[in-house]
Scaffold this motif. Structure first.
Motif, PDB file in Angstrom:
ATOM      1  N   UNK A 229       0.925   6.674   1.311  1.00  0.00           N
ATOM      2  CA  UNK A 229       0.534   7.823   0.520  1.00  0.00           C
ATOM      3  C   UNK A 229      -0.941   8.134   0.735  1.00  0.00           C
ATOM      4  N   UNK A 230      -1.249   9.385   0.795  1.00  0.00           N
ATOM      5  CA  UNK A 230      -2.622   9.845   0.719  1.00  0.00           C
ATOM      6  C   UNK A 230      -2.738  10.553  -0.624  1.00  0.00           C
ATOM      7  N   UNK A 231      -3.457   9.938  -1.547  1.00  0.00           N
ATOM      8  CA  UNK A 231      -3.540  10.495  -2.898  1.00  0.00           C
ATOM      9  C   UNK A 231      -4.762  11.394  -2.985  1.00  0.00           C
TER      10      UNK A 231
ATOM     11  N   UNK B 222      -5.560  20.110 -12.901  1.00  0.00           N
ATOM     12  CA  UNK B 222      -5.276  20.499 -11.521  1.00  0.00           C
ATOM     13  C   UNK B 222      -6.505  21.040 -10.800  1.00  0.00           C
ATOM     14  N   UNK B 223      -7.411  21.698 -11.519  1.00  0.00           N
ATOM     15  CA  UNK B 223      -8.659  22.124 -10.875  1.00  0.00           C
ATOM     16  C   UNK B 223      -9.508  20.903 -10.509  1.00  0.00           C
TER      17      UNK B 223
ATOM     18  N   UNK C 253     -11.236  16.942  -6.288  1.00  0.00           N
ATOM     19  CA  UNK C 253     -11.118  15.565  -5.795  1.00  0.00           C
ATOM     20  C   UNK C 253     -10.601  15.550  -4.355  1.00  0.00           C
ATOM     21  N   UNK C 254      -9.613  16.395  -4.096  1.00  0.00           N
ATOM     22  CA  UNK C 254      -9.003  16.444  -2.767  1.00  0.00           C
ATOM     23  C   UNK C 254     -10.033  16.803  -1.708  1.00  0.00           C
ATOM     24  N   UNK C 255     -10.993  17.645  -2.059  1.00  0.00           N
ATOM     25  CA  UNK C 255     -11.993  18.113  -1.096  1.00  0.00           C
ATOM     26  C   UNK C 255     -13.132  17.123  -0.890  1.00  0.00           C
TER      27      UNK C 255
END
Length: 436
Positions: free
Chosen positions: A423-425, A218-219, A224-226
């Motif tokens: 979806x935005x993954x 999850x970290x 990745x999201x950023x």
């Protein structure tokens, strides 16, 4: 073999029913008479697929009975199997003394040379503590003690118990090893024999490894999201590395909840502190997990800056699929936060019978998941019940065009557009099939 299973909630009820199913004569013991009355009528204390049918079969065959009378339950037994679900508070502190007190009550009535097998989740050293009690108070009985860490998973407990990969058992003597081999032979002969302390530590180590893997994944997903990377592609890259492998516990998703993993992390941190050992990795796991619990909140705030004017639908309220328990549920925590923000909340869950009483007048419940989307600006999929995967993308778009979708279990954010579900993954636009 004559067996008494003491402690009848999830672990104990599954253990008793399964042991009876493979031919042992089993008495389930619990001092809560309401629990015993329900079980005698074939009603399990907690939802678990197939459990009530197995209980009823055991009762009908005569291989299974339930009692609140300690003396009768322990009469002529070979094995006392301790199966309390160790209580844990909201700070992940386990009430070990409660379990120890219940076992001590039973030791006075355990026959000589019986074997006490402990599966309840307790810190390493607990068996030694019980042995000290037995030596001081019941030395003439020569009671044997052993440890087999529970390995059940809510929603799949019967299959895990009856068809295990292996069973870990820690023993002191050849006498106890031979007896427990006979007890477990109808289930499996794949037994990992070891010392009692090693068996206790094995459970701690497994859960600590899983908890660390969850927080690591999850970290990585949060980073990745950023930066615009796709965490699912990164997961594929990790699992294709031969030193890691395809079964690694590295899928980005929800923070761990329920108390089981956190309980063992707390046990190990306590042991480290007691022995003046610094364990920075284990100490950081709970901190990382607590931060990840806030992911859905951060995302909802970014999508809906004025939550007090928004309606949020939540699909799935239970701690995980296959159970009806709400305790330590991430969905419940999220709903409580949404209420505090002034949002209107509509929920759906296929098995939960009653909502928390403090939600009265604050949360509405829909009889159908699509009805929960009425007027919703966002949908949070919290517990991935199979019913939700069967709902088509077209149905979601039709029910709530433009609704933002957060899939907390897969770390995905999506949008129901006019012609498709997009979806935005973790920051990267993708076209995925609904339920993929």
């Amino acid at each position: 073999m004559n067996v008494c299973v003491q402690g009848l909630w999830h672990l104990g009820t599954v253990t008793a029913a399964c042991l009876a199913a493979v031919g042992h004569k089993v008495t389930g013991l619990d001092l809560d008479r309401a629990t015993i009355s329900a079980l005698q009528a074939g009603t399990a204390p907690i939802h678990e697929p197939g459990l009530e049918d197995l209980i009823k079969k055991g009762l009908a065959s005569g291989h299974l009975r339930f009692s609140a009378e300690i003396e009768k339950a322990l009469e002529d037994i070979d094995v006392l199997w301790i199966a309390y679900d160790t209580p844990v508070d909201d700070d992940d502190n386990a009430d070990v003394n409660f379990v120890m007190a219940q076992i001590e009550k039973a030791l006075a009535h355990v026959p000589a040379r019986a074997t006490v097998l402990v599966s309840s989740q307790m810190p390493v050293g607990s068996i030694r503590r019980l042995e000290s009690v037995a030596e001081a108070r019941f030395a003439g009985k020569e009671i044997g003690f052993a440890c087999s860490p529970e390995n059940l998973r809510l929603g799949k407990a019967l299959d895990v118990f009856l068809r295990p990969d292996r069973i870990v058992v820690g023993v002191r003597t050849e006498h106890d090893r031979a007896r427990l081999a006979d007890l477990l032979r109808p289930i499996t002969e794949r037994i990992e024999w070891m010392s009692v302390e090693s068996a206790e530590m094995t459970k701690h180590a497994i859960n600590a490894f899983l908890a660390t893997s969850v927080t690591f994944a999850n970290e990585i997903a949060s980073i990745c999201e950023l930066v615009g990377a796709d965490a699912k592609e990164v997961e594929r890259g990790l699992k294709s590395e031969s030193r890691i492998g395809p079964k690694a516990y590295l899928s980005p998703g929800g923070a761990f909840a329920g108390g089981t993993l956190a309980r063992d992390i707390a046990f190990l941190n306590a042991v480290g502190a007691e022995k003046n050992l610094i364990t920075p990795l284990l100490a950081s796991v709970r901190t990382s997990n607590a931060q990840h619990k806030l992911w859905a909140r951060r995302r909802l705030r970014s999508l809906l800056p004025n939550l007090s004017q928004a309606t949020v639908a939540v699909w799935g309220l239970t701690y995980k699929v296959g159970t009806d328990t709400l305790r330590r549920s991430m969905a419940v925590e999220l709903c409580n936060w949404l209420i505090q923000q002034g949002a209107r909340v509509c929920v759906h869950d296929p098995v939960v019978k009653e909502l928390p009483p403090e939600w009265s007048g604050k949360v509405t419940r829909a009889s159908d998941p699509l009805l929960a989307l009425t007027g919703a600006s966002a949908l949070v999929i919290s517990t991935e019940w199979s019913e939700y995967k069967q709902i088509s993308a077209d149905a979601i778009v039709k029910a709530a065009p433009g609704v933002a979708i957060l899939d907390a279990n897969r770390f995905l954010v999506g949008l129901a557009t006019e012609d498709r579900l997009k979806y935005l993954a973790v920051g990267t636009p993708q076209q995925l099939s609904w339920g993929e």
